[in-house]
Write a protein that holds these residues in place. Structure first.
Motif, PDB file in Angstrom:
ATOM      1  N   GLY A  64       0.822  -1.211   0.000  1.00 34.76           N
ATOM      2  CA  GLY A  64       0.000   0.000   0.000  1.00 34.76           C
ATOM      3  C   GLY A  64       0.853   1.256   0.000  1.00 34.76           C
ATOM      4  O   GLY A  64       0.584   2.222  -0.731  1.00 34.76           O
ATOM      5  N   VAL A  65       1.907   1.256   0.823  1.00 34.39           N
ATOM      6  CA  VAL A  65       2.822   2.400   0.888  1.00 34.39           C
ATOM      7  C   VAL A  65       3.514   2.594  -0.454  1.00 34.39           C
ATOM      8  O   VAL A  65       3.564   3.708  -1.001  1.00 34.39           O
ATOM      9  CB  VAL A  65       3.867   2.189   2.013  1.00 34.39           C
ATOM     10  N   ARG A  66       4.020   1.505  -1.011  1.00 31.00           N
ATOM     11  CA  ARG A  66       4.764   1.590  -2.270  1.00 31.00           C
ATOM     12  C   ARG A  66       3.859   2.034  -3.421  1.00 31.00           C
ATOM     13  O   ARG A  66       4.222   2.929  -4.204  1.00 31.00           O
ATOM     14  CB  ARG A  66       5.376   0.230  -2.605  1.00 31.00           C
ATOM     15  N   GLU A  67       2.686   1.460  -3.505  1.00 28.29           N
ATOM     16  CA  GLU A  67       1.804   1.762  -4.623  1.00 28.29           C
ATOM     17  C   GLU A  67       1.236   3.177  -4.544  1.00 28.29           C
ATOM     18  O   GLU A  67       1.023   3.821  -5.581  1.00 28.29           O
ATOM     19  CB  GLU A  67       0.679   0.726  -4.691  1.00 28.29           C
ATOM     20  N   LEU A  68       0.991   3.679  -3.333  1.00 24.42           N
ATOM     21  CA  LEU A  68       0.537   5.059  -3.226  1.00 24.42           C
ATOM     22  C   LEU A  68       1.669   6.011  -3.622  1.00 24.42           C
ATOM     23  O   LEU A  68       1.442   7.010  -4.313  1.00 24.42           O
ATOM     24  CB  LEU A  68       0.046   5.371  -1.805  1.00 24.42           C
ATOM     25  N   ARG A  69       2.871   5.699  -3.193  1.00 21.59           N
ATOM     26  CA  ARG A  69       4.022   6.525  -3.591  1.00 21.59           C
ATOM     27  C   ARG A  69       4.152   6.554  -5.115  1.00 21.59           C
ATOM     28  O   ARG A  69       4.367   7.621  -5.714  1.00 21.59           O
ATOM     29  CB  ARG A  69       5.301   5.983  -2.958  1.00 21.59           C
ATOM     30  N   GLU A  70       4.007   5.403  -5.749  1.00 20.80           N
ATOM     31  CA  GLU A  70       4.102   5.330  -7.206  1.00 20.80           C
ATOM     32  C   GLU A  70       2.973   6.115  -7.881  1.00 20.80           C
ATOM     33  O   GLU A  70       3.192   6.773  -8.906  1.00 20.80           O
ATOM     34  CB  GLU A  70       4.068   3.868  -7.654  1.00 20.80           C
ATOM     35  N   ALA A  71       1.767   6.040  -7.298  1.00 17.45           N
ATOM     36  CA  ALA A  71       0.628   6.778  -7.859  1.00 17.45           C
ATOM     37  C   ALA A  71       0.859   8.288  -7.762  1.00 17.45           C
ATOM     38  O   ALA A  71       0.532   9.039  -8.696  1.00 17.45           O
ATOM     39  CB  ALA A  71      -0.656   6.391  -7.128  1.00 17.45           C
ATOM     40  N   LEU A  72       1.435   8.742  -6.658  1.00 25.47           N
ATOM     41  CA  LEU A  72       1.739  10.166  -6.490  1.00 25.47           C
ATOM     42  C   LEU A  72       2.781  10.622  -7.514  1.00 25.47           C
ATOM     43  O   LEU A  72       2.656  11.700  -8.112  1.00 25.47           O
ATOM     44  CB  LEU A  72       2.244  10.423  -5.071  1.00 25.47           C
TER      45      LEU A  72
END
Length: 388
Positions: A64-72
Motif C-alpha cells: 500500500g505504501v509503495r503503490e501510493l508513492r508510485e501513484a503520487l
C-alpha cells in the motif's frame, strides 16, 4: 485541478463505493482530471492466509505504501482525496502524501478513525466506550466483531493509527458528512480547526418536482439485519395490522423471515425497480439501532417527495430536522411504541406526508445537490492553497 482518489473498497459494492464514484463523476463533470488508487478487500482470500494478510496490512501495508508513492509520482496530483485505507492500503501510506508535499482531504464515511468497527455499536446498540476511554480495548473485551481474532485485528490497527498519529499528522482536512460525526472526532482529540462538514449528495432537477401522492404502503429499504432495526418495524406491523408494509433488502443466508398478512418481503432491488418501490410508498421507515453515517436512502426518498421516519440519534437528527424545518419524523431509538405511534399518525395524515415530502425535496435541491457538494469541496481545496 488534478485529484487522486484513494480508496480501499469493501468486499461488496456499498453506499460508500457509490459516494466515491459520485465524487469522481462530479469532479470530472467540472473539468477536473481525476486519477484513482484503489484496492479491494475482495483481493483477500477467505482463508487463514488471507485473514492474516488483512490483519498485518491493516497495521502496515508495504505494498500500500509503495503503490501510493508510485501513484503520487505518476499522477502528480494537486490534492489527494482519501476515503478508506483499511486493510490493504493502511494509514501508514498517508505519510507518502506528506513526503510528496501534496495536501490530503479525507472524506469520513463512518466512525472508523475512532471506533475499531467503524459502527459505534455493541450488541446491536450504540456504544461509545472506546471513545470515552480513549483506547480500543472495548472492541476486544466485548468481541464486537463476533470473532476474537478479527476484533483483536481491528483494535490493533486502530490503536496503531492512533499511537503513530497516522491520520492526524498526515491529513490536512477531515471532511465529515454530518455535524454529529464532526463532534465525535473532536471528542476523540482531532483538531476542530481541521474538520469541515460536506454531506453526501443526490441530484434531482428542481423544476421536476415529484407528484407527492399519498402512496400505498410503508416502506423499508436496506439490509435486513439486527443493527438496521428491521425487526422493530416488523413488531410495529404486528401492532398495526390495517397498514401494509413492504421490505426491500437482502437477508443473511439461511435466515427465516416471519410471515404476517400485512407484510411483504420483496428482496434486494435496485435501479428502476427501486425507484418505483420508493415512489409507490407513502413514506420510508429507517428504524436503525446504530447511528449510521449519512444514509443515502433519506436523499433517495426526498427525491421522490417521500418523508422518512428515523431514530432520534446520530446524524439522523440533523438530517431529518425538527419543527417547521423537519423533512420527516423522529422517534425514540429502540422504542417500538413510539415508532408505532409515529407510523400510525403519519399514515393517517396524508397532508402531513405531502408537506414533509415537499420540504424534503426542497432541502435536497438546496443543501444536498452535487453542486453544493462541489462548492464545499472547492472551498476546502482553496483553504489548502490548491488552485482550481
Amino acid at each position: 485541478m488534478r485529484t487522486l482518489i484513494v480508496h480501499n473498497a469493501y468486499g461488496k459494492y456499498s453506499g460508500e463505493e457509490a459516494v466515491v464514484d459520485g465524487i469522481k463523476a462530479v469532479l470530472e463533470r467540472h473539468g477536473h482530471k481525476v486519477a484513482e488508487f484503489r484496492r479491494s478487500s475482495e483481493e483477500l482470500a477467505d482463508s487463514f492466509c488471507g485473514k492474516a494478510k488483512g490483519f498485518l496490512n491493516g497495521i502496515y501495508s508495504r505494498s500500500g505504501v509503495r503503490e501510493l508513492r508510485e501513484a503520487l509520482e505518476r499522477e502528480k496530483p494537486n490534492v489527494v482525496n482519501v476515503h478508506n485505507v483499511f486493510p490493504l492500503i493502511s494509514p501508514a501510506a498517508l505519510k507518502e502524501c506528506r513526503k510528496a508535499d501534496v495536501p490530503v482531504v479525507m472524506t469520513i464515511h463512518n466512525y472508523r478513525l475512532i471506533c475499531p468497527t467503524g459502527l459505534f455499536m455493541q450488541n446491536g446498540k450504540p456504544c461509545e466506550e472506546c471513545l470515552r476511554k480513549g483506547n480500543e480495548w472495548g472492541c476486544v473485551r466485548h468481541n464486537c466483531e463476533g470473532s476474537l481474532p478479527k476484533s483483536v485485528g481491528y483494535a490493533l490497527r486502530t490503536y496503531a493509527a492512533r499511537k503513530t498519529k497516522a491520520f492526524i499528522d498526515n491529513v490536512d482536512i477531515f471532511s465529515c458528512i454530518t455535524n454529529f460525526q464532526r463532534e465525535k472526532l473532536i471528542e476523540a482529540g482531532f483538531p476542530s480547526e481541521r474538520i469541515r462538514v460536506n454531506p453526501n449528495f443526490f441530484d434531482v432537477l428542481a423544476e421536476e418536482a415529484p407528484a407527492y401522492d399519498k402512496g400505498e404502503y410503508v416502506a423499508y429499504c436496506g439490509r435486513l439485519s439486527y443493527e438496521k432495526g428491521y425487526d422493530l418495524l416488523l413488531e410495529v406491523a404486528r401492532l398495526l395490522p390495517h397498514i401494509r408494509f413492504r421490505f426491500a433488502g437482502a437477508t443473511r443466508e439461511g435466515e427465516v423471515l416471519p410471515m404476517l398478512p400485512n407484510v411483504e418481503f420483496v428482496g434486494h432491488i435496485s435501479g428502476d425497480a427501486y425507484q418505483v418501490f420508493v415512489r409507490k410508498a407513502r413514506f420510508i421507515v429507517m428504524p436503525s439501532r446504530c447511528y449510521e453515517g449519512f444514509p443515502m436512502t433519506i436523499l433517495e426518498a426526498a427525491a421522490q417527495g417521500k418523508p422518512c421516519i428515523c431514530p432520534d440519534h446520530g446524524g439522523f437528527s440533523e438530517i431529518i430536522g425538527r419543527g417547521d424545518a423537519a423533512i420527516g419524523r423522529l422517534f425514540e431509538p429502540g422504542n417500538i411504541n413510539d415508532l408505532a405511534l409515529n407510523v400510525r399518525e403519519l399514515w393517517e395524515d396524508t397532508e402531513a406526508v405531502a408537506l414533509l415530502g415537499k420540504r424534503g425535496f426542497a432541502k435536497l435541491c438546496r443543501e444536498y445537490s452535487s453542486e453544493r457538494f462541489y462548492e464545499r469541496f472547492m472551498a476546502i481545496c482553496s483553504e489548502l492553497g490548491v488552485a482550481h
